[in-house]
Design an enzyme around this catalytic site. Sequence first.
Site, PDB file in Angstrom:
ATOM      1  N   LYS A  30       0.832  -1.207   0.000  1.00  0.00           N
ATOM      2  CA  LYS A  30       0.000   0.000   0.000  1.00  0.00           C
ATOM      3  C   LYS A  30       0.869   1.260   0.000  1.00  0.00           C
ATOM      4  O   LYS A  30       0.394   2.339  -0.343  1.00  0.00           O
ATOM      5  CB  LYS A  30      -0.913  -0.009   1.232  1.00  0.00           C
ATOM      6  CG  LYS A  30      -1.915  -1.171   1.241  1.00  0.00           C
ATOM      7  CD  LYS A  30      -2.862  -1.090   2.407  1.00  0.00           C
ATOM      8  CE  LYS A  30      -2.211  -1.355   3.749  1.00  0.00           C
ATOM      9  NZ  LYS A  30      -1.768  -2.761   3.916  1.00  0.00           N
ATOM     10  N   PHE A  65      12.237  -5.996   3.964  1.00  0.00           N
ATOM     11  CA  PHE A  65      13.152  -6.819   4.766  1.00  0.00           C
ATOM     12  C   PHE A  65      12.404  -7.550   5.874  1.00  0.00           C
ATOM     13  O   PHE A  65      12.546  -8.769   6.058  1.00  0.00           O
ATOM     14  CB  PHE A  65      14.253  -5.916   5.338  1.00  0.00           C
ATOM     15  CG  PHE A  65      14.882  -6.386   6.613  1.00  0.00           C
ATOM     16  CD1 PHE A  65      15.409  -7.671   6.741  1.00  0.00           C
ATOM     17  CD2 PHE A  65      14.985  -5.529   7.707  1.00  0.00           C
ATOM     18  CE1 PHE A  65      15.994  -8.096   7.922  1.00  0.00           C
ATOM     19  CE2 PHE A  65      15.574  -5.947   8.885  1.00  0.00           C
ATOM     20  CZ  PHE A  65      16.073  -7.232   8.998  1.00  0.00           C
ATOM     21  N   ASP A  75       9.816 -12.355   8.028  1.00  0.00           N
ATOM     22  CA  ASP A  75       8.667 -12.754   8.841  1.00  0.00           C
ATOM     23  C   ASP A  75       7.892 -13.894   8.188  1.00  0.00           C
ATOM     24  O   ASP A  75       7.436 -14.821   8.871  1.00  0.00           O
ATOM     25  CB  ASP A  75       7.754 -11.548   9.056  1.00  0.00           C
ATOM     26  CG  ASP A  75       6.608 -11.844  10.009  1.00  0.00           C
ATOM     27  OD1 ASP A  75       6.881 -12.020  11.211  1.00  0.00           O
ATOM     28  OD2 ASP A  75       5.447 -11.906   9.555  1.00  0.00           O
ATOM     29  N   ASP A 111       7.108 -17.411   9.948  1.00  0.00           N
ATOM     30  CA  ASP A 111       5.713 -17.786  10.219  1.00  0.00           C
ATOM     31  C   ASP A 111       5.190 -18.877   9.289  1.00  0.00           C
ATOM     32  O   ASP A 111       4.034 -19.281   9.416  1.00  0.00           O
ATOM     33  CB  ASP A 111       4.805 -16.554  10.089  1.00  0.00           C
ATOM     34  CG  ASP A 111       4.983 -15.580  11.237  1.00  0.00           C
ATOM     35  OD1 ASP A 111       5.629 -15.964  12.230  1.00  0.00           O
ATOM     36  OD2 ASP A 111       4.479 -14.452  11.140  1.00  0.00           O
ATOM     37  N   ARG A 139       1.437 -13.222   0.345  1.00  0.00           N
ATOM     38  CA  ARG A 139       1.748 -11.864   0.796  1.00  0.00           C
ATOM     39  C   ARG A 139       1.432 -10.918  -0.354  1.00  0.00           C
ATOM     40  O   ARG A 139       1.873 -11.118  -1.478  1.00  0.00           O
ATOM     41  CB  ARG A 139       3.220 -11.766   1.189  1.00  0.00           C
ATOM     42  CG  ARG A 139       3.719 -10.362   1.467  1.00  0.00           C
ATOM     43  CD  ARG A 139       3.188  -9.824   2.781  1.00  0.00           C
ATOM     44  NE  ARG A 139       3.670 -10.567   3.930  1.00  0.00           N
ATOM     45  CZ  ARG A 139       3.322 -10.288   5.185  1.00  0.00           C
ATOM     46  NH1 ARG A 139       2.464  -9.303   5.434  1.00  0.00           N
ATOM     47  NH2 ARG A 139       3.784 -11.019   6.189  1.00  0.00           N
ATOM     48  N   ASP A 153       7.220 -11.973  20.072  1.00  0.00           N
ATOM     49  CA  ASP A 153       6.129 -12.632  19.353  1.00  0.00           C
ATOM     50  C   ASP A 153       6.454 -14.111  19.111  1.00  0.00           C
ATOM     51  O   ASP A 153       5.632 -14.997  19.377  1.00  0.00           O
ATOM     52  CB  ASP A 153       5.894 -11.911  18.029  1.00  0.00           C
ATOM     53  CG  ASP A 153       4.662 -12.412  17.297  1.00  0.00           C
ATOM     54  OD1 ASP A 153       3.781 -13.017  17.937  1.00  0.00           O
ATOM     55  OD2 ASP A 153       4.570 -12.211  16.078  1.00  0.00           O
ATOM     56  N   LYS A 177       7.105  -4.401  17.908  1.00  0.00           N
ATOM     57  CA  LYS A 177       7.080  -5.019  16.577  1.00  0.00           C
ATOM     58  C   LYS A 177       6.414  -4.135  15.533  1.00  0.00           C
ATOM     59  O   LYS A 177       6.768  -4.200  14.343  1.00  0.00           O
ATOM     60  CB  LYS A 177       6.360  -6.364  16.636  1.00  0.00           C
ATOM     61  CG  LYS A 177       6.375  -7.113  15.306  1.00  0.00           C
ATOM     62  CD  LYS A 177       5.698  -8.464  15.407  1.00  0.00           C
ATOM     63  CE  LYS A 177       5.663  -9.156  14.049  1.00  0.00           C
ATOM     64  NZ  LYS A 177       5.019 -10.478  14.097  1.00  0.00           N
ATOM     65  N   PHE A 212      -3.577   0.060  15.411  1.00  0.00           N
ATOM     66  CA  PHE A 212      -3.340  -0.514  14.092  1.00  0.00           C
ATOM     67  C   PHE A 212      -3.159  -2.033  14.171  1.00  0.00           C
ATOM     68  O   PHE A 212      -3.720  -2.779  13.354  1.00  0.00           O
ATOM     69  CB  PHE A 212      -2.090   0.138  13.492  1.00  0.00           C
ATOM     70  CG  PHE A 212      -1.672  -0.430  12.159  1.00  0.00           C
ATOM     71  CD1 PHE A 212      -2.240   0.034  10.984  1.00  0.00           C
ATOM     72  CD2 PHE A 212      -0.709  -1.429  12.070  1.00  0.00           C
ATOM     73  CE1 PHE A 212      -1.856  -0.478   9.747  1.00  0.00           C
ATOM     74  CE2 PHE A 212      -0.314  -1.943  10.845  1.00  0.00           C
ATOM     75  CZ  PHE A 212      -0.898  -1.473   9.682  1.00  0.00           C
ATOM     76  N   ASP A 267      -5.176  -5.193  12.632  1.00  0.00           N
ATOM     77  CA  ASP A 267      -4.510  -6.221  11.831  1.00  0.00           C
ATOM     78  C   ASP A 267      -4.859  -7.622  12.316  1.00  0.00           C
ATOM     79  O   ASP A 267      -5.099  -8.529  11.511  1.00  0.00           O
ATOM     80  CB  ASP A 267      -2.988  -6.010  11.898  1.00  0.00           C
ATOM     81  CG  ASP A 267      -2.305  -6.332  10.591  1.00  0.00           C
ATOM     82  OD1 ASP A 267      -2.807  -5.898   9.537  1.00  0.00           O
ATOM     83  OD2 ASP A 267      -1.271  -7.027  10.615  1.00  0.00           O
ATOM     84  N   ASP A 268      -4.907  -7.808  13.630  1.00  0.00           N
ATOM     85  CA  ASP A 268      -5.253  -9.114  14.197  1.00  0.00           C
ATOM     86  C   ASP A 268      -6.694  -9.486  13.851  1.00  0.00           C
ATOM     87  O   ASP A 268      -6.992 -10.652  13.545  1.00  0.00           O
ATOM     88  CB  ASP A 268      -5.072  -9.095  15.723  1.00  0.00           C
ATOM     89  CG  ASP A 268      -3.613  -9.022  16.135  1.00  0.00           C
ATOM     90  OD1 ASP A 268      -2.735  -9.117  15.256  1.00  0.00           O
ATOM     91  OD2 ASP A 268      -3.361  -8.864  17.348  1.00  0.00           O
TER      92      ASP A 268
END
Length: 462
Positions: free
Chosen positions: A161, A201, A206, A210, A215, A277, A310, A349, A353-354
């Site tokens: 975005k 990066f 990530d 994960d 993505r 995390d 994070k 934010f 996102d969660d």
Amino acid sequence: LRSDIIGGSTTRTISTSRQLTMSSAPLAIAVVAIARLYASGSLQSIVSSFFDDVTPQDQFMLIAAVGGLLYWALSVSQFVQDDAPPKKPQANATLIDSSAFVPNYPTEEIEKASTPKDKFMAVYPMLRDEMLVHMKDVNEMPQEAIDWCRDMLEYNVPGGKLNRGMTVVQVQETLVGRPLTLVEYARASVLGWAIEFLQAFFLVADDVMDDSVTRRGQPCWYRLLKVKLIAINDSFLLESYVMTILKNHFSQEDYYLPLVELFLDTIQKTEFGQLLDLTSQPMDVDPKQKKKIDLSRFTLERYRKIVKYKTAFYTFYLSVAIGMITSGVKDQEAYALARNICCIMGEYFQIQDDYLDCFGDPAVIGKVGTDIQDNKCSWLVVQALNRATPAQRKILEDNYGQWDDKRVERIKKLYKEMDLPQVFATYEEDSYKNIQSELDKVTLMPKEVFEILLKKIYKRSK
């Protein structure tokens, strides 16, 4: 002579042997003169007269006078050499003088672009090509490596975005209080793209950690057959490009050091958050056994610390602080204020996102959410644990953190039964009002800086 180029300035140290070499000119002249006198026979006459006709006391005085003059001459020579400006080292493959870098900003493309995003995008090809030239000319990389990095950059950097990067331009324009010139716009965009390279990066690394699938609407970079775990090194390259961009374009500025320190501090804080995390659950479990779930570790305190480190610093504070640094803001109280407000926005934010990871449309958010499968310390599971009956907690313990579609759906069903979507909607409205209340207290800098950020995230759907 040893020269170190740091941020475009040259520091110089001179070794003892070098000092002696530079101070030997008068001594060399004396040696040549004595040799000439000896060859002509005059030296023998002078020595004979010295010892035959001059008293011992006067001999000593004469020697002392000559010695003093020689010492004075050596001192003057050393002073002149030390006061001379240091020679500029020649650029080579291991030592590059960044003052020799001359950017070619795409001002015409920026002027022709019709939207803020198009103006911002106009700067990306310049930075991409600079990094590839840097690989070839400075680091002697073969064409194969250059082609690889071109593909890697195109795949991972410009496809998001771009909110973080474009915010830098908006913040800087707000702080200077006038429209930016084309060159100013380009330079602000370079800083914005430094954040986007940094974002790439973080995301490439990530996704590997994960075990993510998609993505930005396409397979994660590491999921490509030609890439796999090479993605880890690619993430390191993306990070290094950030520092090269800053050096190329800003090493001659007085604010270069604070700028670099800001990026380094933000990177470290984000990695601390990632550590919290990733270690939310124990990893030392025999893979043949059922995965151990310790839901007691999912506390609101831990969640807030993860979010702060994070997400908040690199998503919100970095963009604002860059604009403050480059606009000449010195007041440390203003930076503390910005950090506090940005951390509040960062929590807001990340909670969004969660929620979107669980209930958002993958076609809209650009990825398939995996927080439940990944056993993440998500806001939703923290809220569920705080509200759960013993029976509901048993459902969470039996199904959370499992890569099984039926178990994932059972968790989502439980969230709906606990009315968590409504809890989120209430939280979103309350947080928005709280942030607005904090903005009303802002007097040290234009509150429009923060309103720019808030407008981007309020009731977002992706």
